[in-house]
Design an enzyme around this catalytic site. Sequence first.
Site, PDB file in Angstrom:
ATOM      1  CG  ASP A  30      -2.154   0.858   1.071  1.00 51.39           C
ATOM      2  OD1 ASP A  30      -3.252   0.288   0.958  1.00 51.39           O
ATOM      3  OD2 ASP A  30      -2.027   2.105   1.027  1.00 51.39           O
ATOM      4  CG  PHE A 153     -19.544 -10.491  -5.031  1.00 48.91           C
ATOM      5  CD1 PHE A 153     -20.367  -9.651  -5.773  1.00 48.91           C
ATOM      6  CD2 PHE A 153     -18.743 -11.398  -5.710  1.00 48.91           C
ATOM      7  CE1 PHE A 153     -20.397  -9.733  -7.159  1.00 48.91           C
ATOM      8  CE2 PHE A 153     -18.766 -11.484  -7.098  1.00 48.91           C
ATOM      9  CZ  PHE A 153     -19.606 -10.644  -7.822  1.00 48.91           C
ATOM     10  NE  ARG A 155     -22.322 -10.402   3.554  1.00 50.76           N
ATOM     11  CZ  ARG A 155     -22.937 -11.298   4.340  1.00 50.76           C
ATOM     12  NH1 ARG A 155     -24.202 -11.122   4.680  1.00 50.76           N
ATOM     13  NH2 ARG A 155     -22.298 -12.362   4.789  1.00 50.76           N
ATOM     14  CD  GLU A 156     -16.589  -1.597   4.718  1.00 47.71           C
ATOM     15  OE1 GLU A 156     -16.919  -0.885   5.675  1.00 47.71           O
ATOM     16  OE2 GLU A 156     -16.171  -1.140   3.646  1.00 47.71           O
ATOM     17  N   GLY A 261     -25.540   3.719   2.412  1.00 44.96           N
ATOM     18  CA  GLY A 261     -24.407   4.645   2.280  1.00 44.96           C
ATOM     19  C   GLY A 261     -23.158   3.808   2.123  1.00 44.96           C
ATOM     20  CB  CYS A 264     -19.600  -0.312  -2.009  1.00 49.07           C
ATOM     21  SG  CYS A 264     -17.934  -0.915  -1.628  1.00 49.07           S
TER      22      CYS A 264
HETATM   23  P1  NAD Z   1     -10.036   1.583   0.866  1.00 53.14           P
HETATM   24  O1  NAD Z   1     -10.036   3.029   0.605  1.00 53.14           O
HETATM   25  O2  NAD Z   1     -10.301   1.057   2.245  1.00 53.14           O
HETATM   26  O3  NAD Z   1      -8.641   0.937   0.409  1.00 53.14           O
HETATM   27  C1  NAD Z   1      -7.961   1.309  -0.743  1.00 53.14           C
HETATM   28  C2  NAD Z   1      -6.465   1.244  -0.434  1.00 53.14           C
HETATM   29  O4  NAD Z   1      -5.722   1.431  -1.632  1.00 53.14           O
HETATM   30  C3  NAD Z   1      -6.001   2.323   0.535  1.00 53.14           C
HETATM   31  O5  NAD Z   1      -5.355   1.726   1.646  1.00 53.14           O
HETATM   32  C4  NAD Z   1      -5.026   3.163  -0.294  1.00 53.14           C
HETATM   33  O6  NAD Z   1      -3.974   3.716   0.465  1.00 53.14           O
HETATM   34  C5  NAD Z   1      -4.558   2.143  -1.291  1.00 53.14           C
HETATM   35  N1  NAD Z   1      -3.923   2.704  -2.500  1.00 53.14           N
HETATM   36  C6  NAD Z   1      -4.323   3.777  -3.230  1.00 53.14           C
HETATM   37  N2  NAD Z   1      -3.487   3.964  -4.262  1.00 53.14           N
HETATM   38  C7  NAD Z   1      -2.545   2.992  -4.199  1.00 53.14           C
HETATM   39  C8  NAD Z   1      -1.410   2.651  -4.989  1.00 53.14           C
HETATM   40  N3  NAD Z   1      -1.087   3.347  -6.075  1.00 53.14           N
HETATM   41  N4  NAD Z   1      -0.669   1.594  -4.615  1.00 53.14           N
HETATM   42  C9  NAD Z   1      -0.988   0.877  -3.522  1.00 53.14           C
HETATM   43  N5  NAD Z   1      -2.056   1.150  -2.732  1.00 53.14           N
HETATM   44  C10 NAD Z   1      -2.817   2.189  -3.065  1.00 53.14           C
HETATM   45  O7  NAD Z   1     -11.086   0.960  -0.162  1.00 53.14           O
HETATM   46  P2  NAD Z   1     -11.859  -0.441  -0.060  1.00 53.14           P
HETATM   47  O8  NAD Z   1     -13.126  -0.273   0.688  1.00 53.14           O
HETATM   48  O9  NAD Z   1     -10.907  -1.501   0.358  1.00 53.14           O
HETATM   49  O10 NAD Z   1     -12.272  -0.649  -1.589  1.00 53.14           O
HETATM   50  C11 NAD Z   1     -11.325  -0.979  -2.582  1.00 53.14           C
HETATM   51  C12 NAD Z   1     -12.066  -1.403  -3.841  1.00 53.14           C
HETATM   52  O11 NAD Z   1     -12.829  -2.574  -3.561  1.00 53.14           O
HETATM   53  C13 NAD Z   1     -13.072  -0.379  -4.365  1.00 53.14           C
HETATM   54  O12 NAD Z   1     -13.126  -0.471  -5.760  1.00 53.14           O
HETATM   55  C14 NAD Z   1     -14.387  -0.855  -3.767  1.00 53.14           C
HETATM   56  O13 NAD Z   1     -15.491  -0.433  -4.521  1.00 53.14           O
HETATM   57  C15 NAD Z   1     -14.201  -2.353  -3.854  1.00 53.14           C
HETATM   58  N6  NAD Z   1     -14.974  -3.137  -2.886  1.00 53.14           N
HETATM   59  C16 NAD Z   1     -15.019  -2.753  -1.579  1.00 53.14           C
HETATM   60  C17 NAD Z   1     -15.759  -3.499  -0.674  1.00 53.14           C
HETATM   61  C18 NAD Z   1     -15.894  -3.071   0.759  1.00 53.14           C
HETATM   62  O14 NAD Z   1     -16.773  -3.616   1.449  1.00 53.14           O
HETATM   63  N7  NAD Z   1     -15.093  -2.143   1.252  1.00 53.14           N
HETATM   64  C19 NAD Z   1     -16.441  -4.650  -1.114  1.00 53.14           C
HETATM   65  C20 NAD Z   1     -16.336  -5.032  -2.448  1.00 53.14           C
HETATM   66  C21 NAD Z   1     -15.601  -4.262  -3.334  1.00 53.14           C
END
Ligand code: NAD
Length: 478
Positions: A30, A153, A155-156, A261, A264
């Site tokens: 990250d 898919f 879910r948090e 909210g 996602c």
């Molecule tokens: P998040 O913001 O919690 O995590 C994203 C991470 O990516 C951050 O830690 C950020 O620092 C890192 N990042 C950004 N640019 C980077 C780079 N160039 N190199 C390395 N790391 C980098 O987001 P999230 O909730 O984990 O969601 C990520 C993706 O997954 C999104 O597309 C979201 O729609 C999808 N998603 C999320 C969930 C969920 O429940 N959170 C579920 C399914 C899909």
Amino acid sequence: MRLTVIGTGYLGAVHAACMADIGHDVLGVDVDAEKIAALAEGRPPFYEPGFDEVLTRALASGRLRFGTSLREAAVHGEVHFVCVGTPQQAGSDAADLRYVDAVVDGLVPHLAGSCLVVGKSTVPVGTTARLTARIAALVPPGVRADVAWNPEFLREGFAVEDTLRPDRIVVGTTGQEADGILRRVYAPMLEAGVPYIATDPSTAELVKVAANSFLATKISFINAMAEVCDAAGGDVVTLADALGHDTRIGRRFLNAGLGFGGGCLPKDIRAFTARARELGVGPAVAFLDQVDVINERQRTRTVALARRLAGGDLAGRRVTVLGATFKPDSDDVRDSPALAVAASLHREGAEVRVHDPEGIGNARRAHPELRCEEDLLTACQGAELVLHLTEWGQYRELDPAKLARVVREPVLLDARNALAHEEWRAAGWTVEALGRPAPPDRRPAARPGAPLRATIASPAVDADRAATLSAATPARGA
Ligand code: NAD
């Protein structure tokens, strides 16, 4: 297998730890050095039930490491999972793909051997094809890097369970080889009978946004019914129960209230409509605009009901908000309906105190203007109105009689329709909710041709309820 997981947020950190847990050799990467340091020490940077155990176990196994270098990732991985954020673009409904592109640009020139780049982030349809061309232009001579999409898919609140025991695995590839690699990655899940859907990348990308669009539509549908119930004197909870018995409809995701909210659903339905417009099929998903509008309206309806319960003016009123996160069992406050309502009440001059079991730190950072309390009883002390905005289990277990002795006025707005209203009323509380009728003795008399109960949007409604509160509480500022 040697895997890298790039982007260790809510999705990537859990994916990395779970992949190590099932036996892979994983490097999580990250750009956020603080997050990486916490993960490397076994300290989860966010609240997710069960994640600390799997993280500790994976680190102890020696199969999980963390770092900040894409160069190191390029050398380590035979499969690179891309899990970075795809937020809404500023000033547009479309997804912002700059983080996905930055990963490709930072990783691919350093690849030393052939590998598979697998997207897990939620992206607009066509992204795999676009990245395939981008990678071809960057890859060192003699190295082959294929691209596949494997939408997530989880879910948090259930992220570990959903990653280790997903209800399905969807994989979009252009060739047998990539499909074979992903079948090996997920071998323990496939052996356990998890359905595996192998398809083309466009379909895989679309499955994710279609799933979120369907869930959002179901929530907005029942919230639209709640508005009709408010106008007509119906009870949306009974309505949802009755609908839910029809197995074609089902009861899940039919809980009327403050709406959805998080990081996602809202941005995903907007990005989908933006992409559909680009593809010339905007009208096919134009209903999602209404889904979004209905969802946003639940926030204003909740504020309007709070205002009316406060006698028409929130200025100077002590209001307690229960819940700050966008859903229970998470500390995620991204686009949280609860915090949006709390901030609106604050803007109208209410003295707002916010409580949340796990999200107070994030709430403070997102809304420093709000007073956030760690302790529930302190948050409720002297309240003239309590709003239940995130349905944490802890709030369902509250003793309404005990709480009635702490607040100044026992008035509850249950915007999640999740508390036992009869118990609260029996303990002396006035209870209001979206889409629920007032108890018979509190209903305005029906006039021929007039709705039994006026809508929340109408300013003249429920004068009796507003009067109850304003008569019982001191004038504002007192
Ligand atoms: P998040 O913001 O919690 O995590 C994203 C991470 O990516 C951050 O830690 C950020 O620092 C890192 N990042 C950004 N640019 C980077 C780079 N160039 N190199 C390395 N790391 C980098 O987001 P999230 O909730 O984990 O969601 C990520 C993706 O997954 C999104 O597309 C979201 O729609 C999808 N998603 C999320 C969930 C969920 O429940 N959170 C579920 C399914 C899909």
